[in-house]
Motif scaffolding. Structure first.
Motif, PDB file in Angstrom:
ATOM      1  N   ASP A 163      -6.795   2.194  -6.655  1.00  9.08           N
ATOM      2  CA  ASP A 163      -6.789   3.493  -5.983  1.00  9.08           C
ATOM      3  C   ASP A 163      -7.946   3.601  -5.010  1.00  9.08           C
ATOM      4  O   ASP A 163      -9.094   3.301  -5.343  1.00  9.08           O
ATOM      5  N   ARG A 164      -7.612   3.991  -3.804  1.00  5.76           N
ATOM      6  CA  ARG A 164      -8.585   4.251  -2.742  1.00  5.76           C
ATOM      7  C   ARG A 164      -8.473   5.727  -2.393  1.00  5.76           C
ATOM      8  O   ARG A 164      -7.556   6.401  -2.880  1.00  5.76           O
ATOM      9  N   ARG A 190       2.344  10.672  -2.513  1.00 11.72           N
ATOM     10  CA  ARG A 190       3.758  10.433  -2.214  1.00 11.72           C
ATOM     11  C   ARG A 190       4.504  10.258  -3.531  1.00 11.72           C
ATOM     12  O   ARG A 190       4.146   9.429  -4.362  1.00 11.72           O
ATOM     13  N   ALA A 228       0.854  -1.194   0.000  1.00 14.52           N
ATOM     14  CA  ALA A 228       0.000   0.000   0.000  1.00 14.52           C
ATOM     15  C   ALA A 228       0.886   1.238   0.000  1.00 14.52           C
ATOM     16  O   ALA A 228       1.865   1.319   0.750  1.00 14.52           O
ATOM     17  N   TYR A 229       0.565   2.176  -0.874  1.00 17.36           N
ATOM     18  CA  TYR A 229       1.294   3.439  -0.995  1.00 17.36           C
ATOM     19  C   TYR A 229       0.360   4.581  -0.631  1.00 17.36           C
ATOM     20  O   TYR A 229      -0.804   4.583  -1.030  1.00 17.36           O
ATOM     21  N   ARG A 230       0.863   5.528   0.117  1.00 18.47           N
ATOM     22  CA  ARG A 230       0.086   6.714   0.456  1.00 18.47           C
ATOM     23  C   ARG A 230      -0.059   7.574  -0.799  1.00 18.47           C
ATOM     24  O   ARG A 230       0.923   7.839  -1.489  1.00 18.47           O
ATOM     25  N   SER A 236      -7.215   7.449   0.025  1.00 17.19           N
ATOM     26  CA  SER A 236      -5.931   7.944   0.521  1.00 17.19           C
ATOM     27  C   SER A 236      -4.780   6.960   0.273  1.00 17.19           C
ATOM     28  O   SER A 236      -3.674   7.196   0.711  1.00 17.19           O
ATOM     29  N   THR A 237      -5.058   5.875  -0.445  1.00 19.02           N
ATOM     30  CA  THR A 237      -4.063   4.821  -0.610  1.00 19.02           C
ATOM     31  C   THR A 237      -4.108   4.256  -2.033  1.00 19.02           C
ATOM     32  O   THR A 237      -5.165   4.200  -2.646  1.00 19.02           O
ATOM     33  N   ARG A 238      -2.961   3.829  -2.508  1.00 19.96           N
ATOM     34  CA  ARG A 238      -2.857   3.106  -3.783  1.00 19.96           C
ATOM     35  C   ARG A 238      -2.299   1.732  -3.439  1.00 19.96           C
ATOM     36  O   ARG A 238      -1.297   1.614  -2.750  1.00 19.96           O
ATOM     37  N   ILE A 239      -2.970   0.662  -3.899  1.00 20.83           N
ATOM     38  CA  ILE A 239      -2.605  -0.703  -3.527  1.00 20.83           C
ATOM     39  C   ILE A 239      -2.106  -1.454  -4.754  1.00 20.83           C
ATOM     40  O   ILE A 239      -2.732  -1.407  -5.821  1.00 20.83           O
TER      41      ILE A 239
END
Length: 88
Positions: free
Chosen positions: A78-79, A67, A62-64, A81-84
């Motif tokens: 893509d969520r 960033r 998971a990436y913020r 606040s997060t990219r998975i």
């Protein structure tokens, strides 16, 4: 995640009747939302295909969002606040 539905990979230990030094696990899908059954079935098809063809274990990262830096060359989920990323 698809619209207002969510499906994710689950793992559980397989019970064994004989002693073994190797713990075995079973993969499955948990799905929620108005089309949970349809999304879960689609995900399960991919798990079965991957299970017979895989050469490495999966990695979920998971990436913020926002960033800067390295972006893996893999499809991303893509969520807010997060990219998975799920890679093998």
């Amino acid at each position: 995640m698809e619209e207002s539905n969510l499906a994710y990979l689950i793992r559980r230990e397989q019970p064994s009747e004989e002693p073994s030094t190797t713990t075995r696990f079973e993969l499955g899908v948990a799905a929620f939302g108005p089309y949970a059954a349809m999304l879960g079935d689609r995900f399960a098809v991919h798990i079965r295909k991957w299970s017979t063809a895989r050469t490495r274990p999966p990695y979920i990262t998971a990436y913020r969002l926002g960033r800067s830096g390295h972006r893996p060359r893999t499809p991303m989920i893509d969520r807010p606040s997060t990219r998975i990323a799920i890679t093998c």
